[in-house]
Design a protein around this motif. Structure first.
Motif, PDB file in Angstrom:
ATOM      1  N   LYS A  27      -5.341   7.749  32.716  1.00  0.00           N
ATOM      2  CA  LYS A  27      -4.429   6.784  32.693  1.00  0.00           C
ATOM      3  C   LYS A  27      -4.361   5.813  31.502  1.00  0.00           C
ATOM      4  O   LYS A  27      -5.367   5.227  31.172  1.00  0.00           O
ATOM      5  CB  LYS A  27      -4.402   5.607  33.902  1.00  0.00           C
ATOM      6  CG  LYS A  27      -4.583   6.666  35.310  1.00  0.00           C
ATOM      7  CD  LYS A  27      -4.673   5.871  36.678  1.00  0.00           C
ATOM      8  CE  LYS A  27      -6.035   5.336  36.726  1.00  0.00           C
ATOM      9  NZ  LYS A  27      -6.331   4.543  37.931  1.00  0.00           N
ATOM     10  N   ALA A  36      -7.820   4.766  30.792  1.00  0.00           N
ATOM     11  CA  ALA A  36      -8.875   4.500  32.256  1.00  0.00           C
ATOM     12  C   ALA A  36      -8.762   5.984  32.820  1.00  0.00           C
ATOM     13  O   ALA A  36      -7.975   6.738  32.603  1.00  0.00           O
ATOM     14  CB  ALA A  36      -8.007   3.593  33.223  1.00  0.00           C
ATOM     15  N   LEU A  37     -10.065   6.264  33.484  1.00  0.00           N
ATOM     16  CA  LEU A  37     -10.215   7.428  34.129  1.00  0.00           C
ATOM     17  C   LEU A  37     -10.449   7.608  35.620  1.00  0.00           C
ATOM     18  O   LEU A  37     -11.305   6.494  35.996  1.00  0.00           O
ATOM     19  CB  LEU A  37     -11.427   8.208  33.230  1.00  0.00           C
ATOM     20  CG  LEU A  37     -11.439   8.650  31.709  1.00  0.00           C
ATOM     21  CD1 LEU A  37     -12.717   9.193  31.564  1.00  0.00           C
ATOM     22  CD2 LEU A  37     -10.176   9.290  31.167  1.00  0.00           C
ATOM     23  N   ASP A  38     -10.141   8.269  36.298  1.00  0.00           N
ATOM     24  CA  ASP A  38     -10.405   8.425  37.669  1.00  0.00           C
ATOM     25  C   ASP A  38     -11.104   9.999  37.665  1.00  0.00           C
ATOM     26  O   ASP A  38     -10.532  10.820  37.288  1.00  0.00           O
ATOM     27  CB  ASP A  38      -9.362   8.570  38.532  1.00  0.00           C
ATOM     28  CG  ASP A  38      -8.575   7.134  38.894  1.00  0.00           C
ATOM     29  OD1 ASP A  38      -9.476   6.281  38.570  1.00  0.00           O
ATOM     30  OD2 ASP A  38      -7.460   7.060  39.634  1.00  0.00           O
ATOM     31  N   GLU A  40     -12.971  12.778  39.658  1.00  0.00           N
ATOM     32  CA  GLU A  40     -13.299  13.366  41.054  1.00  0.00           C
ATOM     33  C   GLU A  40     -14.625  14.165  40.876  1.00  0.00           C
ATOM     34  O   GLU A  40     -14.541  15.334  40.096  1.00  0.00           O
ATOM     35  CB  GLU A  40     -12.448  14.083  41.453  1.00  0.00           C
ATOM     36  CG  GLU A  40     -12.615  14.342  43.032  1.00  0.00           C
ATOM     37  CD  GLU A  40     -11.535  15.235  43.804  1.00  0.00           C
ATOM     38  OE1 GLU A  40     -10.609  14.533  44.304  1.00  0.00           O
ATOM     39  OE2 GLU A  40     -11.332  16.337  43.537  1.00  0.00           O
ATOM     40  N   ARG A  71     -22.788   5.174  35.562  1.00  0.00           N
ATOM     41  CA  ARG A  71     -22.241   4.802  36.943  1.00  0.00           C
ATOM     42  C   ARG A  71     -22.952   5.440  37.941  1.00  0.00           C
ATOM     43  O   ARG A  71     -23.759   6.592  37.900  1.00  0.00           O
ATOM     44  CB  ARG A  71     -20.857   5.326  37.250  1.00  0.00           C
ATOM     45  CG  ARG A  71     -19.792   4.753  36.456  1.00  0.00           C
ATOM     46  CD  ARG A  71     -19.586   3.062  36.934  1.00  0.00           C
ATOM     47  NE  ARG A  71     -18.777   2.351  36.243  1.00  0.00           N
ATOM     48  CZ  ARG A  71     -17.591   2.188  36.488  1.00  0.00           C
ATOM     49  NH1 ARG A  71     -17.218   2.369  37.719  1.00  0.00           N
ATOM     50  NH2 ARG A  71     -16.733   1.577  35.740  1.00  0.00           N
ATOM     51  N   THR A  80     -14.684   9.501  43.804  1.00  0.00           N
ATOM     52  CA  THR A  80     -13.930   9.097  42.450  1.00  0.00           C
ATOM     53  C   THR A  80     -14.728   8.292  41.936  1.00  0.00           C
ATOM     54  O   THR A  80     -14.801   7.154  42.769  1.00  0.00           O
ATOM     55  CB  THR A  80     -12.332   8.859  43.180  1.00  0.00           C
ATOM     56  OG1 THR A  80     -11.786  10.043  43.785  1.00  0.00           O
ATOM     57  CG2 THR A  80     -11.740   8.603  41.603  1.00  0.00           C
ATOM     58  N   ARG A  82     -14.282   5.428  38.716  1.00  0.00           N
ATOM     59  CA  ARG A  82     -13.169   5.043  38.057  1.00  0.00           C
ATOM     60  C   ARG A  82     -13.946   4.199  36.858  1.00  0.00           C
ATOM     61  O   ARG A  82     -14.820   3.383  37.043  1.00  0.00           O
ATOM     62  CB  ARG A  82     -12.337   3.971  38.727  1.00  0.00           C
ATOM     63  CG  ARG A  82     -11.533   4.744  39.816  1.00  0.00           C
ATOM     64  CD  ARG A  82     -10.499   3.818  40.554  1.00  0.00           C
ATOM     65  NE  ARG A  82      -9.652   4.472  41.323  1.00  0.00           N
ATOM     66  CZ  ARG A  82      -9.893   5.148  42.591  1.00  0.00           C
ATOM     67  NH1 ARG A  82     -10.981   4.608  43.102  1.00  0.00           N
ATOM     68  NH2 ARG A  82      -8.999   5.661  43.305  1.00  0.00           N
ATOM     69  N   SER A  84     -12.902   2.307  32.563  1.00  0.00           N
ATOM     70  CA  SER A  84     -11.781   2.283  31.664  1.00  0.00           C
ATOM     71  C   SER A  84     -12.498   1.530  30.441  1.00  0.00           C
ATOM     72  O   SER A  84     -13.633   1.061  30.660  1.00  0.00           O
ATOM     73  CB  SER A  84     -10.905   1.229  32.301  1.00  0.00           C
ATOM     74  OG  SER A  84     -11.379  -0.203  32.455  1.00  0.00           O
TER      75      SER A  84
END
Length: 169
Positions: A27, A36-38, A40, A71, A80, A82, A84
């Protein structure tokens, strides 16, 4: 078919058993200059920290940016993650100027060691009232009528698009 069986190309993909990245949604925002990343992740069997390294390469394969973040991963079948980062110098994807990047995401730790490539363009489209905006500039979309039968023919459709663009549509 008299011969039956496979009549075209077949591509088989395989991956080792265990935790892996199943999808990456990129995103971008030109208003906040943010990437930004999501991400999975599937098959995590042991909770713990993982380091996410995003290498951004341009169309020529030259690395333009590198972002890293650690993370925590939970022991779950699918989750997921997230994250950024600010990116102030991307070449924007724009109308008739499709600047495309490849994100090479590497995830290591918590029982996972995987890479995932994802192509994307840095752009943002939004609507304010009756106006459409692409990367901060008003983008005029005009309705057209009558594509009908010819829209199924790629050559004719491309010709129609070029003609309408020349007319200001």
């Amino acid at each position: 078919l008299a011969t039956r069986g496979i009549t075209g190309d077949v591509t088989l993909l395989a991956r080792p058993k265990g935790a892996h990245v199943t999808d990456v949604f990129v995103k971008t925002s030109t208003r906040t200059m943010e990437l930004a990343l999501d991400v999975e992740v599937a098959g995590v069997e042991h909770a713990g920290d993982a380091t996410f390294t995003a290498s951004i390469r341009d169309g020529a394969g030259v690395e333009r940016e590198r972002f890293t973040e650690t993370r925590g991963l939970r022991r779950e079948d699918t989750q997921t993650v997230r994250m950024s980062w600010n990116w102030y110098t991307p070449k924007l994807w724009d109308f008739k100027q499709p600047n495309v990047y490849t994100l090479q995401l590497r995830v290591r730790g918590a029982g996972i060691d995987d890479e995932y490539p994802q192509r994307f363009g840095f752009r943002e489209f939004w609507i304010e009232g009756r106006k459409f905006f692409l990367n901060g500039s008003e983008f005029r979309l005009r309705p057209i009528q009558g594509t009908g039968y010819y829209a199924n023919n790629e050559t004719v459709a491309e010709s129609m698009i070029r003609g309408r663009m020349a007319a200001g549509f």
